[in-house]
Design an enzyme around this catalytic site. Structure first.
Site, short mmCIF file in Angstrom:
data_model
loop_
_atom_site.label_atom_id
_atom_site.label_comp_id
_atom_site.label_asym_id
_atom_site.label_seq_id
_atom_site.Cartn_x
_atom_site.Cartn_y
_atom_site.Cartn_z
N THR A 42 8.82 -11.80 12.29
CA THR A 42 9.23 -11.52 10.90
C THR A 42 8.74 -10.16 10.44
OG1 THR A 42 7.25 -12.68 10.12
CG2 THR A 42 9.28 -13.95 10.26
N ARG A 46 4.22 -7.57 17.91
CA ARG A 46 2.76 -7.70 17.90
C ARG A 46 2.28 -8.25 19.24
NH1 ARG A 46 1.23 -10.43 12.00
NH2 ARG A 46 2.43 -8.99 10.71
N SER A 148 -1.05 -6.34 10.84
CA SER A 148 -1.42 -6.97 9.57
C SER A 148 -2.82 -7.58 9.66
CB SER A 148 -0.37 -8.00 9.17
OG SER A 148 -0.57 -8.46 7.86
N ASP A 300 -5.85 -7.22 3.46
CA ASP A 300 -5.88 -7.27 4.91
C ASP A 300 -5.83 -5.85 5.47
OD1 ASP A 300 -3.27 -6.82 4.13
OD2 ASP A 300 -2.39 -8.01 5.73
N ASP A 304 -1.02 -5.17 2.85
CA ASP A 304 0.20 -5.77 2.31
C ASP A 304 -0.05 -7.18 1.77
OD1 ASP A 304 0.02 -7.19 4.70
OD2 ASP A 304 2.16 -7.05 5.17
N ARG A 305 -1.27 -7.68 1.93
CA ARG A 305 -1.62 -8.99 1.40
C ARG A 305 -2.79 -8.86 0.42
NH1 ARG A 305 -0.62 -13.74 5.74
NH2 ARG A 305 1.01 -12.74 6.98
N GLU A 388 4.31 -17.38 0.07
CA GLU A 388 3.09 -18.20 0.02
C GLU A 388 1.94 -17.61 0.82
OE1 GLU A 388 3.69 -18.89 4.08
OE2 GLU A 388 5.13 -18.56 2.49
N SER A 389 2.23 -16.68 1.72
CA SER A 389 1.18 -16.10 2.57
C SER A 389 0.53 -14.88 1.92
CB SER A 389 1.77 -15.71 3.92
OG SER A 389 2.86 -14.83 3.77
#
Length: 542
Positions: A42, A46, A148, A300, A304-305, A388-389
């Protein structure tokens, strides 16, 4: 839960950075082995160099494929490239630059040779493409080198086309297939040259100066609230200091260390080092400072989080914070379109649905993946997109696009704005939502599944589910396509009045993920989870 979850990493937990980088150059992938092929999830490709999943050959091939893809798409402007603090990010950027320059791509790297957060790359792409004079020189795109929040041994590489967000599956499938062809062909078609003539761009100043157009920083300053920001050893470390200095905030960068082993981290729930700002175990050291600040945040590795910590509530569940952020924003952003929707992934909490209904706003529910929000954020028809993440972004005060990738720095600053303007913490505001709409119990679990079962689940049609009830309630919807955009879910979601579950296959393990929520409490949630496995098992044939 690992017995050492939440405790500080020891020497035995740390990676050998030199060995990791050596493996990046020395190990050569075998394209006949599925785990060694280029595969975009997504959010990019990685893997670890130690497992021959993220090595020099992979990056040579992916970058060449990106050069060919952007040429075929007519993308002739500059390519903005940024990397995070993972040990494999710097060598991967060096490799990528060799290929980009050899293919005649105009490349812009960070002016200060600094780490670059994902949202800063998205912001740079959009700033260029929204300037008519710049756009006349050709549309810009970008590469972000990051896995990430993944463990320190991993590397990641993703492509953001001219819309500034994550590339869609059509693009990533083409790039991955071409990259694997190049590897199978011995990289003979990969162009390489010593990088010369590479230009620079001040990602940090351009991003930080523009924040005044999306966050009420004056209100934060006037309030005098004490803010703590922990980059968790990631790319946002210099950005938080710049934000403090630029806007005169009472802001402390709690931890300024950058260490590719992440030796200062506390172990995540499974005993691994993982820079997940939404995990209580990974954030344990940050939580020890919760009483020192009015708002304390974490990001992170590529920022981005977001993770939001309050003195009265501790680390907020990401779903809880998204619901609070949505209600606050739609009451404090009069410049947004009256018909602008609230975007959520279909595995995010239904508390968001209830908030959207109370606001009289359209809910736009899409499959997992931030890429689905990109078109709506660009044209202003979706004012907020969140998953939700702990990933989200929203529009500027005037209703125009900010980023089309997740922006953890932005959502952390919003928590301070909420506290400054309302005088209440986001945790306190969530408790008021619970009083109005109920108290949902939410959890994600895994269930075993063979490769064949996962393949069937990914293509499962909601009509194949025979069940008519779930945990004592009639089923009201069986979804295999998202209500917002009719895109395939890659699994199934089953809904009742007070509960739901969604099942999706894991891309890396022999399990499928079950997301479930109940407004009837934890015991009912357990019933939903148990019946979810039975319902999915029946649909998959056992």
């Amino acid at each position: 839960m690992h017995e050492r979850a939440g405790t500080t990493a020891t020497a035995d937990d740390l990676i050998d950075v030199e060995g990791l980088v050596r493996a990046y150059y020395e190990l050569k992938p075998d394209a006949s082995q599925p785990t060694q092929r280029v595969a975009f999830g997504t959010s990019g490709h990685r893997g670890s160099s130690l497992k021959t999943a993220f090595n020099e050959d992979h990056i040579l091939a992916i970058t060449q494929a990106i050069c060919e893809y952007r040429a075929a798409q007519g993308t002739t402007g500059p390519l903005f490239i940024g990397a995070d603090t993972h040990a494999l990010s710097a060598p991967a950027q060096t490799t990528a630059l060799d290929v980009l320059v050899a293919n005649g791509v105009r490349v812009l790297v960070d002016e200060f040779d600094d780490f670059v957060p994902t949202p800063a790359v998205s912001h740079a792409i959009l700033k260029w493409n929204n300037d008519p004079a710049k756009r006349a020189e050709g549309e810009a795109d970008g590469i972000v080198i990051t896995p990430s929040h993944n463990p320190p041994a991993d590397g990641g590489f993703k492509y953001n086309p001219p819309h500034g967000g994550p590339a869609d599956s059509d693009a990533t499938t083409w790039i991955a297939n071409r990259a694997n062809e190049l590897i199978e062909g011995g990289l003979r078609e990969v162009n390489q040259a010593e990088p010369s003539g590479v230009e620079t761009y001040d990602f940090r100043t351009n991003y930080v100066d523009d924040l005044a157009n999306i966050i009420d920083l004056d209100a934060i300053k006037r309030s005098g609230i004490k803010i703590g920001a922990d980059p968790l050893g990631g790319a946002s470390v210099s950005y938080w200091a710049a934000i403090r200095d630029r806007y005169g905030l009472d802001l402390t960068v709690v931890n300024e260390r950058v260490d590719p082993t992440w030796s200062f981290m506390t172990l995540d729930w499974d005993g691994k080092i993982r820079m997940d700002p939404s995990s209580p175990s990974a954030m344990a050291s940050v939580l020890s400072h919760r009483a020192d600040f009015d708002i304390l945040t974490g990001n992170d590795a590529d920022a981005d989080r977001h993770g939001i910590v309050t003195p009265d509530g501790g680390l907020m569940n990401p779903n809880h914070y998204l619901a609070v952020a949505i209600e606050y924003l739609f009451a404090h952003r009069p410049g947004w379109r009256d018909d602008a929707a609230i975007g959520k992934t279909l595995v995010s909490s239904s508390m968001i649905d209830r908030v959207a209904s109370s606001l009289g706003r359209r809910l736009w529910e899409v499959p997992v993946g931030f890429k689905w929000f990109v078109p709506g954020l660009i044209d202003g028809s979706v004012a907020f997109g969140g998953e939700e993440s702990a990933g989200a972004s929203f529009l500027r005060f005037d209703g125009t696009v900010w980023t089309t990738d997740k922006d953890g720095i932005l959502l952390c600053l919003l928590a301070s704005e909420i506290r400054a303007v309302t005088g209440k913490s986001p945790s306190e505001l969530y408790r008021s939502l619970v009083e109005r709409f109920g108290d949902p119990a939410y959890e994600r679990t895994d269930a075993p599944a063979s490769a064949e079962q996962k393949a069937r689940l990914a293509k499962l049609d909601g009509d194949a589910i025979a069940a008519t009830g779930l945990a004592g309630e009639p089923i009201t919807a069986k979804l295999s396509r998202a209500p917002g955009n009719d895109a395939a879910v890659g699994g199934v979601k089953v809904v009742t009045e007070d509960a739901w579950f969604a099942a999706r296959p894991s891309g890396t393990e022999d399990v499928y993920k079950i997301y479930a929520e109940s407004f009837r409490g934890p015991e009912h949630l357990r019933e939903v989870q148990a019946e979810a496995q039975r319902i999915v098992g029946d649909a998959l044939g056992g």
